[in-house]
Design an enzyme around this catalytic site. Sequence first.
Site, PDB file in Angstrom:
ATOM      1  CE1 TYR A 252      -4.192   1.390  -0.357  1.00 32.42           C
ATOM      2  CE2 TYR A 252      -3.453   2.618   1.400  1.00 32.42           C
ATOM      3  CZ  TYR A 252      -4.565   2.445   0.242  1.00 32.42           C
ATOM      4  OH  TYR A 252      -5.599   3.122   0.307  1.00 32.42           O
ATOM      5  CE  LYS A 259      -7.062   6.205  -0.017  1.00 30.03           C
ATOM      6  NZ  LYS A 259      -8.042   6.903  -0.692  1.00 30.03           N
TER       7      LYS A 259
END
Length: 351
Positions: A252, A259
Amino acid sequence: MALATLHWKTDETLAVGKGATVQQFVASLGGDKLEIDVAPWGEGHLRINGREIAHVDGVKDRRQAFRAIKEIAERYVETHMLKSEKKTASIALPAVKAKLLEGKKGLIVGIANESSIAWGCAKAFRAFGAEVAVTYLNDKAKKFVEPLARALEAPIFMPLDVNTPGQMEAVFERISKEWGKLDFAVHSIAFSPKDTLRGRVVDVPREGFATTMDVSCWTFIRMAHLAEPLMRKGGTLFTMSYYGSQMVVKNYNIMGVAKAALECAVRYIAAELGPKGIRVHAISPGPLATRAASGIPEFDALLDKAKAKAPARSLVSIDDVGVATAFLAHDAARLITGETLYVDGGYHIID
Ligand SMILES: NC(=O)c1ccc[n+]([C@@H]2O[C@H](COP(=O)([O-])OP(=O)(O)OC[C@H]3O[C@@H](n4cnc5c(N)ncnc54)[C@H](O)[C@@H]3O)[C@@H](O)[C@H]2O)c1
């Protein structure tokens, strides 16, 4: 899918009647072709789109073989959505009796196709009676988004590439002119250049970092800025986050950093706009096989892990995400703000 929708016809190209050795029946469902052939010695086959799905043997005669195979075909159609069915089913809006969001108007940004989380949200908002404005990235994306916007009866359908100066402003101007208000906005976009996303965070180049943060985080801040004057009687702003913001999730990488910033922006904006009745949330869905997700290596492993570890032992769907998001836009949720709501079957609570 009701059993009665399968209408079997004999295949005219084959000999039929008592004398025929093998009798064939065909039925079609949208673009899918189902074929049954049965032999007098009690053997039968079912093929769907040319692929053998089932076979019966050793029943009394052709009639019984047909009955057995027909039942299998009907059960199969009930439990597996065929190609054509999938298409119409995913475009159809869920049937909801209570129009809990009737009178509300909102903007949905991030529909690329019928797998998009934004599409799950748009369907839910519309099903609950809200009106939605929809954007598409560019001309290439338009043909995929247009039929969905039509299904939503979106009165506003405009291009929005956040890298094109002025396009986001134009969308808000149009909303202001047409609606004079906005009750909710869904920001469901993210982007990171491939080499930036796939590399280690420690190696991230400045440009790739800036692009990732700009598209995936700053544009939400900008949306909130433009929405504020239109939410005179309050409203709700949403963005999509992921668990990789809190924990190190393999592959990720820099998107986790973006995020984390996004979730933090949600809290600050919630505090700033709260006194005006504007609520702000991040929704954090479990992994979903979307176009954006296809850029993450070994995504199938992430899906398998999510399913095995989540207390619900289930993957989430875009409809699950949509309904949870729509709930937070309802007046009943007026005292919930600044939240990161996990829609992940409980995955995030398990060690
Ligand atoms: N798929 C998942 O597993 C998952 C899980 C949690 C969160 N999310 C987040 O959900 C959001 C939606 O992603 P998705 O999974 O539905 O994938 P998706 O590919 O369907 O949607 C991503 C959208 O971002 C848009 N986009 C990218 N660059 C843009 C730009 N410059 N201007 C305007 N739009 C742009 C694309 O057009 C697309 O509509 C993203 O923020 C993603 O990080 C996804």
